[in-house]
Design a protein around this motif. Structure first.
Motif, PDB file in Angstrom:
ATOM      1  N   LEU A 293     -14.538 -41.163 -26.285  1.00 29.46           N
ATOM      2  CA  LEU A 293     -14.102 -41.019 -27.670  1.00 29.46           C
ATOM      3  C   LEU A 293     -14.167 -39.557 -28.117  1.00 29.46           C
ATOM      4  O   LEU A 293     -13.287 -39.078 -28.850  1.00 29.46           O
ATOM      5  N   VAL A 294     -15.180 -38.839 -27.657  1.00 33.33           N
ATOM      6  CA  VAL A 294     -15.288 -37.410 -27.979  1.00 33.33           C
ATOM      7  C   VAL A 294     -14.081 -36.652 -27.425  1.00 33.33           C
ATOM      8  O   VAL A 294     -13.498 -35.800 -28.107  1.00 33.33           O
ATOM      9  N   ILE A 295     -13.691 -36.962 -26.185  1.00 36.07           N
ATOM     10  CA  ILE A 295     -12.519 -36.304 -25.602  1.00 36.07           C
ATOM     11  C   ILE A 295     -11.280 -36.559 -26.457  1.00 36.07           C
ATOM     12  O   ILE A 295     -10.502 -35.636 -26.754  1.00 36.07           O
ATOM     13  N   ILE A 296     -11.081 -37.807 -26.862  1.00 33.52           N
ATOM     14  CA  ILE A 296      -9.903 -38.159 -27.660  1.00 33.52           C
ATOM     15  C   ILE A 296      -9.890 -37.386 -28.971  1.00 33.52           C
ATOM     16  O   ILE A 296      -8.870 -36.796 -29.364  1.00 33.52           O
ATOM     17  N   VAL A 297     -11.023 -37.358 -29.658  1.00 29.25           N
ATOM     18  CA  VAL A 297     -11.094 -36.662 -30.953  1.00 29.25           C
ATOM     19  C   VAL A 297     -10.822 -35.169 -30.771  1.00 29.25           C
ATOM     20  O   VAL A 297     -10.045 -34.562 -31.527  1.00 29.25           O
ATOM     21  N   LEU A 298     -11.437 -34.562 -29.756  1.00 29.90           N
ATOM     22  CA  LEU A 298     -11.240 -33.125 -29.549  1.00 29.90           C
ATOM     23  C   LEU A 298      -9.823 -32.815 -29.077  1.00 29.90           C
ATOM     24  O   LEU A 298      -9.282 -31.745 -29.391  1.00 29.90           O
ATOM     25  N   CYS A 299      -9.196 -33.730 -28.344  1.00 28.86           N
ATOM     26  CA  CYS A 299      -7.785 -33.532 -27.977  1.00 28.86           C
ATOM     27  C   CYS A 299      -6.902 -33.518 -29.219  1.00 28.86           C
ATOM     28  O   CYS A 299      -5.953 -32.735 -29.313  1.00 28.86           O
ATOM     29  N   PHE A 374     -14.902 -25.787 -30.940  1.00 30.91           N
ATOM     30  CA  PHE A 374     -13.557 -26.170 -31.370  1.00 30.91           C
ATOM     31  C   PHE A 374     -13.366 -25.876 -32.848  1.00 30.91           C
ATOM     32  O   PHE A 374     -12.330 -25.349 -33.270  1.00 30.91           O
ATOM     33  N   ALA A 375     -14.355 -26.254 -33.659  1.00 29.16           N
ATOM     34  CA  ALA A 375     -14.267 -26.029 -35.107  1.00 29.16           C
ATOM     35  C   ALA A 375     -14.177 -24.540 -35.428  1.00 29.16           C
ATOM     36  O   ALA A 375     -13.385 -24.124 -36.289  1.00 29.16           O
ATOM     37  N   LEU A 376     -14.969 -23.727 -34.736  1.00 31.12           N
ATOM     38  CA  LEU A 376     -14.912 -22.273 -34.942  1.00 31.12           C
ATOM     39  C   LEU A 376     -13.530 -21.727 -34.574  1.00 31.12           C
ATOM     40  O   LEU A 376     -12.989 -20.846 -35.255  1.00 31.12           O
ATOM     41  N   GLY A 377     -12.965 -22.232 -33.478  1.00 44.03           N
ATOM     42  CA  GLY A 377     -11.640 -21.782 -33.061  1.00 44.03           C
ATOM     43  C   GLY A 377     -10.585 -22.108 -34.099  1.00 44.03           C
ATOM     44  O   GLY A 377      -9.736 -21.260 -34.431  1.00 44.03           O
ATOM     45  N   ILE A 378     -10.621 -23.328 -34.650  1.00 45.16           N
ATOM     46  CA  ILE A 378      -9.622 -23.730 -35.646  1.00 45.16           C
ATOM     47  C   ILE A 378      -9.828 -22.980 -36.952  1.00 45.16           C
ATOM     48  O   ILE A 378      -8.866 -22.630 -37.651  1.00 45.16           O
ATOM     49  N   ALA A 482      -8.543 -28.972 -41.297  1.00 37.90           N
ATOM     50  CA  ALA A 482      -8.899 -29.521 -39.987  1.00 37.90           C
ATOM     51  C   ALA A 482     -10.228 -28.946 -39.505  1.00 37.90           C
ATOM     52  O   ALA A 482     -11.080 -29.671 -38.962  1.00 37.90           O
ATOM     53  N   ALA A 483     -10.417 -27.634 -39.707  1.00 38.81           N
ATOM     54  CA  ALA A 483     -11.679 -27.008 -39.296  1.00 38.81           C
ATOM     55  C   ALA A 483     -12.854 -27.581 -40.082  1.00 38.81           C
ATOM     56  O   ALA A 483     -13.913 -27.884 -39.514  1.00 38.81           O
ATOM     57  N   ALA A 484     -12.673 -27.747 -41.400  1.00 37.56           N
ATOM     58  CA  ALA A 484     -13.756 -28.294 -42.234  1.00 37.56           C
ATOM     59  C   ALA A 484     -14.126 -29.710 -41.788  1.00 37.56           C
ATOM     60  O   ALA A 484     -15.314 -30.062 -41.707  1.00 37.56           O
ATOM     61  N   LEU A 485     -13.113 -30.513 -41.507  1.00 36.02           N
ATOM     62  CA  LEU A 485     -13.374 -31.883 -41.051  1.00 36.02           C
ATOM     63  C   LEU A 485     -14.146 -31.886 -39.730  1.00 36.02           C
ATOM     64  O   LEU A 485     -15.100 -32.661 -39.553  1.00 36.02           O
ATOM     65  N   LEU A 486     -13.752 -30.994 -38.815  1.00 36.89           N
ATOM     66  CA  LEU A 486     -14.436 -30.955 -37.525  1.00 36.89           C
ATOM     67  C   LEU A 486     -15.855 -30.410 -37.656  1.00 36.89           C
ATOM     68  O   LEU A 486     -16.766 -30.855 -36.932  1.00 36.89           O
TER      69      LEU A 486
END
Length: 501
Positions: A293-299, A374-378, A482-486
């Motif tokens: 599930l983590v993979i799916i969310v991060l994808c 991922f969140a930092l990147g976005i 998107a970043a805030a949500l992540l």
């Protein structure tokens, strides 16, 4: 059995063969990519530009660009499977390299014929056949050369991470060099960009061919696989392979010329894959299901990043051409050069400092987990679009944007890439159950394919309708949300990883 050649600078000599092979392939890829949308608006779509305006032509060019990248990424899934089961990575690279060189020379022929007076519209099929052949060749080449890099090292070899850092540097050196071929193309003749790209691709194939002695035994076909001998139903395996390529190229060419169809197909394919993966999560053991599930969310979040990151080759390049003051020390720079040069330059300058930073944070036990990276990147992607919005707003008031806003945007795009890009594939391999590693690796590439198709289909037309400033501002807000949500989800996702870093 002959002993392994003596290492060079602490690494197998084969690494430097693959480094140089990939460098020239990336030179070829980015030489074409850096000029694609500018060439389409200025030459290929001149009839559309005359009848509906350059903004409409630019919007359509962005859609074609997104469809092209979608096919190029999606084809890597099939190319990787063919290499694993039939061809071997080495043979797949040769096939891909030769197809890509043929594609670049096809685009060169189109550009020369138009220069000689042929109607761009009459030659549409030739242009789109070139793009489709390029996507097909990329499918064979891209996933397999990095696979061979991995086979140079035993599992657990501490040199593996630094090897991929070196290899990644080759990619960006090739991209940096491609900005100069784009400069030549825009300043003198467009066909030179495609011609240099084709020559670069031939150099890439030649480097691998002459360097095979340094990668002995790697990238060979799997045991028992036969290309020319009888396969299923007694038909040689090479026959369906050729038929597949021959069918793929004209079909992809037609769809790229009608990108609205690609957008619909991408949406349907994305939903089908998502429901299948959720089914696998539902039927898996609890811990394994959590990690999947983590993979799916991060994808899904990576789609936001890569879809918006890659339009630097389309909408951002056109913004550079249309609205940025490119005068530097009294000389006007070419947009294709600037848009192609800055990102790889920053990557080369910042890759090692970022690598050192992650190691230092790890030693201090404060290195962010994958979801937080991922969140930092976005978040930095959102900052990049804030800079573009400021520049586009300035251009509305005064006619041109300062170059500094564009450079800041590329800086944040690069730092965002360095936060997210190295994590992605590593995350997939660590969290996937062994029986589904290939499925999730394919999902990672397909998510980029779908993302590029969707963003090209959305942002291009929106820019044509509303202009650069509203689109960049809206994109910044979407990326920021998107970043805030992540950021909110990151602690929860970290727990679902069950100790995997």
């Amino acid at each position: 059995m002959a002993s392994e050649p003596k290492p060079l600078f602490g690494h197998p000599r084969g690494l430097y063969v693959l480094f140089t092979t990939e460098l020239w392939e990336r030179f070829s890829f980015y030489s074409m990519r850096n000029i694609m949308t500018l060439y389409m608006v200025g030459v290929v779509l001149t009839t559309l530009a005359k009848t509906k305006g350059e903004e409409a032509a630019g919007g359509f060019a962005d859609q074609v660009y997104g469809a092209y990248l979608g096919f190029a990424y999606a084809a890597t899934v099939v190319g990787g499977m063919l290499a694993d089961r039939l061809l071997g990575q080495r043979r797949a690279i040769y096939i891909g390299g030769l197809l890509m060189s043929l594609a670049q020379f096809t685009l060169t022929t189109y550009a020369v014929l138009v220069l000689k007076g042929w109607s761009p519209g009459t030659l549409y099929p030739l242009f789109f056949i070139g793009l489709a052949t390029l996507a097909c060749g990329n499918g064979f080449f891209k996933p397999n050369i990095s696979t061979i890099v991995g086979t140079l090292y035993n599992p657990g070899d501490a040199r593996r991470d630094s090897a991929f850092t070196i290899f990644y540097m080759g990619i960006n050196i090739g991209a940096l060099a491609a900005s100069f071929s784009a400069l030549v193309a825009q300043k003198w003749y467009w066909f030179l960009g495609f011609l240099l790209a084709g020559i670069g691709m031939l150099v890439s194939v030649a480097v691998l061919a002459f360097g095979t002695r340094w990668i002995k035994g790697r990238g060979l076909p799997p045991s028992g696989a036969r290309l020319t001998g009888p396969g299923r139903f007694g038909v040689p395996n090479v026959v369906p392979l050729i038929i597949g390529v021959v069918v793929f190229i004209p079909l992809a060419a037609y769809l790229m010329a009608n990108p609205q169809w690609v957008q619909r197909l991408a949406a349907v394919a994305g939903l089908v894959v998502l429901f299948y993966l959720l089914y696998e999560v539902w039927r898996a053991p609890r811990e394994e299901g959590h990690q999947m599930l983590v993979i799916i969310v991060l994808c899904l979040f990576s789609m936001v990043f890569w879809g918006l990151f890659e339009i630097q080759g389309s909408t951002i390049t056109r913004f550079t051409q249309d609205a940025v003051n490119l005068q530097v020390f009294g000389h006007k720079l070419e947009a294709a050069f600037v848009a192609g040069f800055v990102n790889p330059f920053f990557i080369i300058a910042l890759s090692i400092p970022f690598s050192i930073l992650w190691v230092w944070l790890d030693r201090k036990k404060i290195e962010p987990a994958s979801p937080m990276k991922f969140a930092l990147g976005i978040a930095q992607l959102a900052l990049a679009y804030c800079m573009l919005w400021i520049g586009a707003t300035q251009a509305l008031r005064s006619g041109q944007s300062d170059l500094g806003w564009l450079l800041l945007a590329f800086l944040f795009l690069t730092t965002g890439e360095l936060c997210l890009s190295p994590v992605g594939l590593s995350m997939v391999t660590k969290l996937s159950p062994p029986r589904l590693v290939g499925v999730f690796m394919g999902t990672w590439f397909l998510s980029s394919a779908v993302a590029n198709v969707i963003t090209g289909g959305v942002i291009g037309p929106l820019q044509a309708k509303f202009g650069y400033a509203p689109v960049f501002g809206g994109t910044a807000m979407c990326a920021g949300a998107a970043a805030a949500l992540l950021f909110i989800l990151a602690p929860f996702l970290k727990r679902l990883m069950h100790g995997v870093k």
